[in-house]
Scaffold this motif. Sequence first.
Motif, PDB file in Angstrom:
ATOM      1  N   THR A 101       0.840  -1.190   0.000  1.00  0.00           N
ATOM      2  CA  THR A 101       0.000   0.000   0.000  1.00  0.00           C
ATOM      3  C   THR A 101       0.875   1.238   0.000  1.00  0.00           C
ATOM      4  O   THR A 101       1.769   1.376   0.835  1.00  0.00           O
ATOM      5  N   PHE A 102       0.608   2.147  -0.938  1.00  0.00           N
ATOM      6  CA  PHE A 102       1.299   3.422  -1.014  1.00  0.00           C
ATOM      7  C   PHE A 102       0.316   4.526  -0.646  1.00  0.00           C
ATOM      8  O   PHE A 102      -0.826   4.526  -1.097  1.00  0.00           O
ATOM      9  N   GLN A 103       0.766   5.457   0.177  1.00  0.00           N
ATOM     10  CA  GLN A 103      -0.105   6.549   0.582  1.00  0.00           C
ATOM     11  C   GLN A 103       0.703   7.803   0.858  1.00  0.00           C
ATOM     12  O   GLN A 103       1.915   7.743   1.078  1.00  0.00           O
ATOM     13  N   GLU A 104       0.028   8.936   0.822  1.00  0.00           N
ATOM     14  CA  GLU A 104       0.649  10.236   1.052  1.00  0.00           C
ATOM     15  C   GLU A 104      -0.348  11.109   1.812  1.00  0.00           C
ATOM     16  O   GLU A 104      -0.987  11.997   1.252  1.00  0.00           O
ATOM     17  N   PRO A 105      -0.542  10.841   3.095  1.00  0.00           N
ATOM     18  CA  PRO A 105      -1.624  11.472   3.857  1.00  0.00           C
ATOM     19  C   PRO A 105      -1.521  12.985   3.974  1.00  0.00           C
ATOM     20  O   PRO A 105      -2.504  13.642   4.311  1.00  0.00           O
ATOM     21  N   THR A 106      -0.358  13.560   3.710  1.00  0.00           N
ATOM     22  CA  THR A 106      -0.244  15.013   3.826  1.00  0.00           C
ATOM     23  C   THR A 106      -0.972  15.758   2.718  1.00  0.00           C
ATOM     24  O   THR A 106      -1.282  16.938   2.870  1.00  0.00           O
ATOM     25  N   SER A 107      -1.251  15.086   1.576  1.00  0.00           N
ATOM     26  CA  SER A 107      -1.910  15.807   0.486  1.00  0.00           C
ATOM     27  C   SER A 107      -3.061  15.044  -0.155  1.00  0.00           C
ATOM     28  O   SER A 107      -3.679  15.544  -1.095  1.00  0.00           O
ATOM     29  N   THR A 108      -3.367  13.848   0.332  1.00  0.00           N
ATOM     30  CA  THR A 108      -4.519  13.115  -0.196  1.00  0.00           C
ATOM     31  C   THR A 108      -4.935  12.033   0.789  1.00  0.00           C
ATOM     32  O   THR A 108      -4.110  11.501   1.535  1.00  0.00           O
ATOM     33  N   ALA A 109      -6.222  11.720   0.788  1.00  0.00           N
ATOM     34  CA  ALA A 109      -6.728  10.613   1.593  1.00  0.00           C
ATOM     35  C   ALA A 109      -6.617   9.296   0.843  1.00  0.00           C
ATOM     36  O   ALA A 109      -6.928   8.237   1.375  1.00  0.00           O
ATOM     37  N   ASN A 329       4.955  20.974  -3.949  1.00  0.00           N
ATOM     38  CA  ASN A 329       6.391  21.171  -3.737  1.00  0.00           C
ATOM     39  C   ASN A 329       7.116  19.837  -3.583  1.00  0.00           C
ATOM     40  O   ASN A 329       7.806  19.592  -2.613  1.00  0.00           O
ATOM     41  N   GLY A 330       6.923  18.983  -4.599  1.00  0.00           N
ATOM     42  CA  GLY A 330       7.650  17.732  -4.598  1.00  0.00           C
ATOM     43  C   GLY A 330       6.844  16.569  -5.139  1.00  0.00           C
ATOM     44  O   GLY A 330       5.700  16.734  -5.589  1.00  0.00           O
ATOM     45  N   PRO A 331       7.408  15.361  -5.114  1.00  0.00           N
ATOM     46  CA  PRO A 331       6.721  14.166  -5.600  1.00  0.00           C
ATOM     47  C   PRO A 331       5.424  13.907  -4.839  1.00  0.00           C
ATOM     48  O   PRO A 331       5.363  14.057  -3.617  1.00  0.00           O
ATOM     49  N   THR A 332       4.389  13.466  -5.582  1.00  0.00           N
ATOM     50  CA  THR A 332       3.062  13.378  -4.984  1.00  0.00           C
ATOM     51  C   THR A 332       2.112  12.520  -5.800  1.00  0.00           C
ATOM     52  O   THR A 332       2.281  12.357  -7.010  1.00  0.00           O
TER      53      THR A 332
END
Length: 358
Positions: A101-109, A329-332
């Motif tokens: 599982t890949f996630q990025e909670p700072t900019s998406t749910a 401001n970066g990969p996302t």
Amino acid sequence: MAGKKKSRPVVTGLVLLALVGTSGYLTIELRKQDEQGVTEVRNVGVLEGGRSTGAATESGKETWSRLENPARSVLRGSDGQIKAVFTDGARTATLSGPARTFQEPTSTASKVSTTDWVRLMPEAWKKGAESKKWFKDWYAEFKDSKKDDIFAYAFQYVAGAPVKKDAQGVAYAGDANFGPLNTTGAEGGDLRLEQSDFYDYLGMQYPFRDGVIGQPESAKARSIDCSGFMRMVLGYRARYPLMSSDTSGDGLPRTANGMARSKAGVDILPLAGITAKDRPSAIDQLQPGDLVFFKLDTRTGERLDHVGMVLGHDTEGHLIFVSSREEVNGPTIGDVGGVSRLDGNGYYAKTLRSAKRL
């Protein structure tokens, strides 16, 4: 993806207002009509599917078959399930493996759970390569491997990613910026500057095969723009050959436009043009690891100006990509300035123009 998002460089309120006020191209308002990211994302794996409709499988044996558009070889297990796909002319291969599982909670749910693993082969695939020694050796090493693949590399640069250093003490991974702030205040200028390549992030000189030495700029330290991000992941980390520019040598060019128009790899969605009517429709041909190219900026004329990498599908069937973007401001894979979806009619879906499998 552990840890909180690190503090990005911050501008004072007055300076930020001035920058935004003079920018003729900040597109946030244009993107507000994009749907927001879903709260749950599931990708059962592009490689998962029905049993083979080709030759019958033999008990306990793997079988190979051929498919077209694009021409590719498919490996299935004794149960008929797809284990790997190898595309003619491409070095990237998609293998089925343990779910992640890949996630990025700072900019998406959103969360992307996938059984697809994308790796770089030592040679481009050709029909019949399954019988070659180089492939047998490579596949024996990676078919059940949990070593970092291209997706793992990519997520080592999102917000909050921990710093990783090599034996020489060079920080080769960790939370990356897109680029330094544009403090000129020039009309039509972007909030952040582009042209931060992988060697800027590393803060070290890089000798290209054509003899050019990449010279890092201190202002761009820990920064990678969209094409620099792809060059970091596919080139510096996975060891795909890198060009010093769009025109010198062979390998992966410097810019999104150079990559899209180069002879490297295989065109999965051929570039028909840069206008809205040239948007490709057959996105079902895309698979994990494919590079996708966009036309966002009218100031760049005929040039394509953004690149990302296909990651997988969400629970609603939306196809997600990862890229380095100015707004985050970066990969996302985030939603800021437009959700990272390739289907539907969101900002990036409408500006998609072509795709390539390296």
